[in-house]
Design a protein around this motif. Structure first.
Motif, PDB file in Angstrom:
ATOM      1  N   GLU A   1       0.837  -1.203   0.000  1.00 40.10           N
ATOM      2  CA  GLU A   1       0.000   0.000   0.000  1.00 40.10           C
ATOM      3  C   GLU A   1       0.873   1.254   0.000  1.00 40.10           C
ATOM      4  N   ILE A   2       2.082   1.127   0.583  1.00 39.21           N
ATOM      5  CA  ILE A   2       3.028   2.234   0.694  1.00 39.21           C
ATOM      6  C   ILE A   2       4.392   1.722   0.253  1.00 39.21           C
ATOM      7  N   THR A   3       5.108   2.521  -0.508  1.00 38.34           N
ATOM      8  CA  THR A   3       6.425   2.104  -1.003  1.00 38.34           C
ATOM      9  C   THR A   3       7.546   2.618  -0.103  1.00 38.34           C
ATOM     10  N   ASP A   4       8.722   2.044  -0.284  1.00 40.07           N
ATOM     11  CA  ASP A   4       9.893   2.526   0.453  1.00 40.07           C
ATOM     12  C   ASP A   4      10.191   3.985   0.102  1.00 40.07           C
ATOM     13  N   GLN A   5       9.973   4.362  -1.142  1.00 46.65           N
ATOM     14  CA  GLN A   5      10.217   5.742  -1.564  1.00 46.65           C
ATOM     15  C   GLN A   5       9.268   6.706  -0.846  1.00 46.65           C
ATOM     16  N   GLU A   6       8.037   6.291  -0.643  1.00 45.72           N
ATOM     17  CA  GLU A   6       7.079   7.135   0.074  1.00 45.72           C
ATOM     18  C   GLU A   6       7.453   7.247   1.556  1.00 45.72           C
ATOM     19  N   ILE A   7       7.981   6.184   2.111  1.00 42.69           N
ATOM     20  CA  ILE A   7       8.446   6.219   3.494  1.00 42.69           C
ATOM     21  C   ILE A   7       9.665   7.133   3.594  1.00 42.69           C
TER      22      ILE A   7
ATOM     23  N   PRO B   1       0.575  13.359   3.681  1.00 35.76           N
ATOM     24  CA  PRO B   1      -0.027  12.329   2.824  1.00 35.76           C
ATOM     25  C   PRO B   1       1.010  11.279   2.420  1.00 35.76           C
ATOM     26  N   LEU B   2       0.761  10.038   2.789  1.00 32.37           N
ATOM     27  CA  LEU B   2       1.683   8.954   2.435  1.00 32.37           C
ATOM     28  C   LEU B   2       1.393   8.437   1.033  1.00 32.37           C
ATOM     29  N   ALA B   3       0.275   7.751   0.885  1.00 28.69           N
ATOM     30  CA  ALA B   3      -0.095   7.172  -0.412  1.00 28.69           C
ATOM     31  C   ALA B   3      -1.488   6.590  -0.332  1.00 28.69           C
ATOM     32  N   LYS B   4      -2.150   6.520  -1.465  1.00 28.06           N
ATOM     33  CA  LYS B   4      -3.448   5.842  -1.586  1.00 28.06           C
ATOM     34  C   LYS B   4      -4.430   6.231  -0.480  1.00 28.06           C
TER      35      LYS B   4
ATOM     36  N   TRP C   1      -3.743   7.355   2.557  1.00 33.00           N
ATOM     37  CA  TRP C   1      -3.213   7.234   3.913  1.00 33.00           C
ATOM     38  C   TRP C   1      -2.516   8.533   4.317  1.00 33.00           C
ATOM     39  N   THR C   2      -2.801   9.012   5.525  1.00 33.78           N
ATOM     40  CA  THR C   2      -2.211  10.240   6.048  1.00 33.78           C
ATOM     41  C   THR C   2      -1.584   9.941   7.405  1.00 33.78           C
ATOM     42  N   LEU C   3      -0.416  10.534   7.642  1.00 37.70           N
ATOM     43  CA  LEU C   3       0.294  10.310   8.896  1.00 37.70           C
ATOM     44  C   LEU C   3       0.571  11.640   9.568  1.00 37.70           C
ATOM     45  N   ASP C   4       0.280  11.712  10.850  1.00 41.22           N
ATOM     46  CA  ASP C   4       0.597  12.901  11.653  1.00 41.22           C
ATOM     47  C   ASP C   4       2.037  12.745  12.129  1.00 41.22           C
ATOM     48  N   LEU C   5       2.963  13.395  11.449  1.00 44.08           N
ATOM     49  CA  LEU C   5       4.381  13.239  11.765  1.00 44.08           C
ATOM     50  C   LEU C   5       4.727  13.805  13.129  1.00 44.08           C
ATOM     51  N   ALA C   6       4.112  14.908  13.510  1.00 39.51           N
ATOM     52  CA  ALA C   6       4.386  15.496  14.820  1.00 39.51           C
ATOM     53  C   ALA C   6       3.958  14.544  15.933  1.00 39.51           C
ATOM     54  N   GLU C   7       2.807  13.923  15.784  1.00 28.01           N
ATOM     55  CA  GLU C   7       2.320  12.954  16.773  1.00 28.01           C
ATOM     56  C   GLU C   7       3.209  11.714  16.796  1.00 28.01           C
TER      57      GLU C   7
ATOM     58  N   THR D   1      12.274   4.394  11.770  1.00 25.49           N
ATOM     59  CA  THR D   1      11.684   3.372  12.634  1.00 25.49           C
ATOM     60  C   THR D   1      10.378   3.871  13.253  1.00 25.49           C
ATOM     61  N   ALA D   2      10.375   5.111  13.716  1.00 22.89           N
ATOM     62  CA  ALA D   2       9.159   5.686  14.301  1.00 22.89           C
ATOM     63  C   ALA D   2       8.029   5.720  13.275  1.00 22.89           C
ATOM     64  N   ILE D   3       8.346   6.079  12.056  1.00 20.20           N
ATOM     65  CA  ILE D   3       7.334   6.123  10.996  1.00 20.20           C
ATOM     66  C   ILE D   3       6.829   4.725  10.686  1.00 20.20           C
ATOM     67  N   LEU D   4       7.712   3.747  10.612  1.00 18.81           N
ATOM     68  CA  LEU D   4       7.291   2.362  10.325  1.00 18.81           C
ATOM     69  C   LEU D   4       6.366   1.823  11.408  1.00 18.81           C
ATOM     70  N   LEU D   5       6.546   2.272  12.635  1.00 21.37           N
ATOM     71  CA  LEU D   5       5.712   1.798  13.753  1.00 21.37           C
ATOM     72  C   LEU D   5       4.417   2.594  13.922  1.00 21.37           C
ATOM     73  N   ALA D   6       4.324   3.705  13.224  1.00 22.80           N
ATOM     74  CA  ALA D   6       3.151   4.591  13.367  1.00 22.80           C
ATOM     75  C   ALA D   6       1.925   4.020  12.664  1.00 22.80           C
ATOM     76  N   HIS D   7       0.765   4.502  13.105  1.00 22.31           N
ATOM     77  CA  HIS D   7      -0.525   4.092  12.547  1.00 22.31           C
ATOM     78  C   HIS D   7      -1.123   5.255  11.762  1.00 22.31           C
ATOM     79  N   PRO D   8      -1.025   5.240  10.432  1.00 20.94           N
ATOM     80  CA  PRO D   8      -1.632   6.316   9.647  1.00 20.94           C
ATOM     81  C   PRO D   8      -3.157   6.168   9.605  1.00 20.94           C
ATOM     82  N   ILE D   9      -3.789   7.208   9.117  1.00 19.58           N
ATOM     83  CA  ILE D   9      -5.249   7.235   9.016  1.00 19.58           C
ATOM     84  C   ILE D   9      -5.639   7.182   7.551  1.00 19.58           C
ATOM     85  N   LYS D  10      -6.623   6.367   7.228  1.00 19.91           N
ATOM     86  CA  LYS D  10      -7.146   6.290   5.866  1.00 19.91           C
ATOM     87  C   LYS D  10      -8.232   7.329   5.747  1.00 19.91           C
ATOM     88  N   GLY D  11      -8.083   8.196   4.740  1.00 25.06           N
ATOM     89  CA  GLY D  11      -9.086   9.251   4.655  1.00 25.06           C
ATOM     90  C   GLY D  11      -9.433   9.670   3.338  1.00 25.06           C
TER      91      GLY D  11
END
Length: 85
Positions: free
Chosen positions: A15-21, A38-41, A43-49, A75-85
């Motif tokens: 759903e998300i590529t290494d390049q997007e990460i 905005p990550l991809a497809k 999916w949105t991630l709150d980077l500050a959170e 690592t923090a980003i890989l462990l995070a839970h993005p929101i589908k919106g």
């Protein structure tokens, strides 16, 4: 896939590529206050959170070791839970 997947799980599911990460890592390192990234497809991630909830990444940002900072933020980003919106 879990109903609240991590970025890592989304990467495994293609759903998300290494390049997007990598782009998310760059965005976080450029502006620590970025909220809706905005990550991809839809999916949105709150980077500050993501940073607030991962103390190891926050600690790494205070060092003068660029590779360590980057790895801990990734690592923090890989462990995070993005929101589908």
């Amino acid at each position: 896939m879990a109903t609240n997947p991590t970025v890592s799980e989304l990467r495994k599911a293609a759903e998300i590529t290494d390049q997007e990460i990598d782009a998310a890592v760059d965005a976080m390192l450029a502006d620590l206050a970025t909220e809706a990234y905005p990550l991809a497809k839809g999916w949105t991630l709150d980077l500050a959170e993501t940073l607030r909830t991962n103390t190891r990444a926050a600690e790494a940002l205070t060092t003068d070791k660029p590779a360590w900072k980057r790895n801990m933020v990734r690592t923090a980003i890989l462990l995070a839970h993005p929101i589908k919106g």
